[in-house]
Each structure stands twice: as C-alpha cells, then as structure tokens.
Design a protein around this motif. Structure first.
Motif, PDB file in Angstrom:
ATOM      1  N   ALA A  20       0.821  -1.215   0.000  1.00 36.15           N
ATOM      2  CA  ALA A  20       0.000   0.000   0.000  1.00 36.15           C
ATOM      3  C   ALA A  20       0.851   1.258   0.000  1.00 36.15           C
ATOM      4  O   ALA A  20       0.365   2.345  -0.256  1.00 36.15           O
ATOM      5  N   SER A  21       2.153   1.144   0.284  1.00 35.96           N
ATOM      6  CA  SER A  21       3.006   2.327   0.374  1.00 35.96           C
ATOM      7  C   SER A  21       3.554   2.761  -0.978  1.00 35.96           C
ATOM      8  O   SER A  21       4.270   3.729  -1.073  1.00 35.96           O
ATOM      9  N   PHE A  22       3.216   2.051  -2.055  1.00 31.66           N
ATOM     10  CA  PHE A  22       3.714   2.389  -3.379  1.00 31.66           C
ATOM     11  C   PHE A  22       3.040   3.663  -3.870  1.00 31.66           C
ATOM     12  O   PHE A  22       1.830   3.782  -3.871  1.00 31.66           O
ATOM     13  N   THR A  23       3.827   4.634  -4.309  1.00 30.69           N
ATOM     14  CA  THR A  23       3.293   5.884  -4.854  1.00 30.69           C
ATOM     15  C   THR A  23       3.974   6.176  -6.176  1.00 30.69           C
ATOM     16  O   THR A  23       4.965   5.528  -6.539  1.00 30.69           O
ATOM     17  N   SER A  24       3.483   7.191  -6.886  1.00 32.72           N
ATOM     18  CA  SER A  24       4.098   7.552  -8.157  1.00 32.72           C
ATOM     19  C   SER A  24       5.513   8.076  -7.957  1.00 32.72           C
ATOM     20  O   SER A  24       6.319   8.061  -8.879  1.00 32.72           O
ATOM     21  N   CYS A  25       5.834   8.532  -6.738  1.00 30.85           N
ATOM     22  CA  CYS A  25       7.193   9.005  -6.460  1.00 30.85           C
ATOM     23  C   CYS A  25       8.191   7.857  -6.523  1.00 30.85           C
ATOM     24  O   CYS A  25       9.379   8.083  -6.689  1.00 30.85           O
ATOM     25  N   ASP A  26       7.708   6.615  -6.361  1.00 30.39           N
ATOM     26  CA  ASP A  26       8.578   5.450  -6.424  1.00 30.39           C
ATOM     27  C   ASP A  26       8.942   5.092  -7.863  1.00 30.39           C
ATOM     28  O   ASP A  26       9.809   4.251  -8.087  1.00 30.39           O
ATOM     29  N   LEU A  27       8.262   5.699  -8.832  1.00 29.21           N
ATOM     30  CA  LEU A  27       8.530   5.401 -10.229  1.00 29.21           C
ATOM     31  C   LEU A  27       9.765   6.158 -10.694  1.00 29.21           C
ATOM     32  O   LEU A  27      10.039   7.266 -10.228  1.00 29.21           O
ATOM     33  N   PRO A  28      10.482   5.596 -11.659  1.00 33.88           N
ATOM     34  CA  PRO A  28      11.620   6.318 -12.228  1.00 33.88           C
ATOM     35  C   PRO A  28      11.144   7.602 -12.905  1.00 33.88           C
ATOM     36  O   PRO A  28      10.015   7.680 -13.381  1.00 33.88           O
ATOM     37  N   PRO A  29      12.010   8.608 -12.977  1.00 35.70           N
ATOM     38  CA  PRO A  29      11.613   9.912 -13.554  1.00 35.70           C
ATOM     39  C   PRO A  29      11.048   9.819 -14.963  1.00 35.70           C
ATOM     40  O   PRO A  29      10.116  10.535 -15.296  1.00 35.70           O
ATOM     41  N   PHE A  31       9.225   7.499 -16.282  1.00 31.58           N
ATOM     42  CA  PHE A  31       7.830   7.069 -16.215  1.00 31.58           C
ATOM     43  C   PHE A  31       6.942   8.192 -15.715  1.00 31.58           C
ATOM     44  O   PHE A  31       5.824   8.365 -16.181  1.00 31.58           O
ATOM     45  N   ARG A  32       7.431   8.968 -14.753  1.00 30.67           N
ATOM     46  CA  ARG A  32       6.634  10.099 -14.247  1.00 30.67           C
ATOM     47  C   ARG A  32       6.437  11.140 -15.338  1.00 30.67           C
ATOM     48  O   ARG A  32       5.358  11.709 -15.486  1.00 30.67           O
ATOM     49  N   ARG A  33       7.481  11.390 -16.140  1.00 32.51           N
ATOM     50  CA  ARG A  33       7.359  12.359 -17.238  1.00 32.51           C
ATOM     51  C   ARG A  33       6.357  11.866 -18.277  1.00 32.51           C
ATOM     52  O   ARG A  33       5.552  12.642 -18.784  1.00 32.51           O
ATOM     53  N   ALA A  34       6.408  10.575 -18.593  1.00 32.59           N
ATOM     54  CA  ALA A  34       5.478  10.020 -19.578  1.00 32.59           C
ATOM     55  C   ALA A  34       4.049  10.113 -19.069  1.00 32.59           C
ATOM     56  O   ALA A  34       3.131  10.454 -19.824  1.00 32.59           O
ATOM     57  N   ARG A  35       3.836   9.827 -17.786  1.00 33.29           N
ATOM     58  CA  ARG A  35       2.498   9.922 -17.200  1.00 33.29           C
ATOM     59  C   ARG A  35       2.014  11.371 -17.226  1.00 33.29           C
ATOM     60  O   ARG A  35       0.860  11.644 -17.568  1.00 33.29           O
ATOM     61  N   ALA A  36       2.892  12.310 -16.899  1.00 31.44           N
ATOM     62  CA  ALA A  36       2.520  13.724 -16.920  1.00 31.44           C
ATOM     63  C   ALA A  36       2.177  14.173 -18.341  1.00 31.44           C
ATOM     64  O   ALA A  36       1.228  14.935 -18.550  1.00 31.44           O
ATOM     65  N   ALA A  37       2.937  13.680 -19.331  1.00 32.92           N
ATOM     66  CA  ALA A  37       2.671  14.043 -20.725  1.00 32.92           C
ATOM     67  C   ALA A  37       1.309  13.509 -21.163  1.00 32.92           C
ATOM     68  O   ALA A  37       0.551  14.208 -21.837  1.00 32.92           O
ATOM     69  N   ARG A  38       0.977  12.266 -20.781  1.00 34.27           N
ATOM     70  CA  ARG A  38      -0.337  11.714 -21.123  1.00 34.27           C
ATOM     71  C   ARG A  38      -1.444  12.504 -20.450  1.00 34.27           C
ATOM     72  O   ARG A  38      -2.493  12.764 -21.041  1.00 34.27           O
TER      73      ARG A  38
END
Length: 150
Positions: A20-29, A31-38
């Motif tokens: 349950a402690s998994f957050t988007s901050c745990d993702l590599p940068p 992946f976070r950029r790709a998610r933000a772009a989508r």
C-alpha cells in the motif's frame, strides 16, 4: 502468506511494489514524465472537445452561458441556453467506440448537485432544464444525447 527470504540472486528489492506504500514518487523519472505528458494530452483533448461542443450548440442557435463552471459540488463542462431551457452538458472526448455509459452514477450525482448550485446562484427561477451528454470523436464529430439524465 509467507515472506520469502531475499537472496542476492533476486536482485535488489523494489521498494513499495505490491504494498500500500507504493506511490508515483517510487517510479523512475522517465515514467513520471510520460504519465505527466499523457495527463497533459488528455487535458488538452478535453478542452478541445468542449470547444467543439460549444460551437456545435452555437451553430444550432444556442448560447453558451458558462464553460467549466466550478463549485464545491463539482464542475459542469458547459452550460447552454437553448431557447428558454438551461442545458447542462457533460462532454467526453473519445478515441474509440463506447460500449457502456461513459458517465458513472457518481459523476451524474455530482453534475446534478453542481447544476442545482448553479441554478440557485444564477437565479434561473423556474426555467426548464436538461442534462445532455456530448461525445466528441477524434475526427471532431459531436454526438449529443439530449436528456441523457432523466
């Protein structure tokens, strides 16, 4: 459930995955950029769909009273005056066919609550109202379902 011991052959443990402690901050940068772009792409597609829908109603003699009207109850994509009727429009941009209701029961309830708030603030009195659903395809075609919420 048993915790298996970590062995050096397993590679380093991945923090938070499967917990349950998994957050988007745990993702590599990247992946976070790709998610933000989508997310930004979806945001702009929604804005474009609302603009196309507003033009659709205006071409039919309606007037746009508000766009993206917000209150604590929720947001209404478009508020239109069609003769003496106030129309609350939920706009959905779609890139593939829809097989079920694109608006959940909870979304309809939020839209209804926001519409009630608008009617009180705008002092619409006893003007008739309706809820429309506008689906906008990739090609810019608008499919309006009048009285989508009875």
């Amino acid at each position: 459930m048993f915790d298996l011991p970590h062995t050096p052959d397993d590679g380093p443990p991945v923090p938070g995955i499967g917990s349950a402690s998994f957050t988007s901050c745990d993702l590599p940068p990247e992946f976070r950029r790709a998610r933000a772009a989508r997310g930004m792409q979806s945001f702009h597609a929604g804005i474009a769909a609302e603009e196309i829908t507003a033009r659709h109603y205006c071409q039919r003699g309606c007037a746009v009273l508000a766009r993206r009207w917000r209150c604590k109850e929720g947001e209404i994509d478009l508020i239109i005056r069609d003769e003496n009727t106030i129309v609350f429009v939920e706009v959905k941009a779609r890139c593939r066919p829809i097989h079920d209701d694109p608006v959940s029961q909870k979304q309809w309830q939020r839209l209804e609550a926001a519409a009630l708030r608008y009617m009180v603030i705008a002092e619409t009195g006893t003007a008739p109202l309706r809820f429309d659903l506008a689906l906008v395809g990739r090609d810019g075609c608008v499919e309006v379902t009048k009285n989508a919420r009875l």
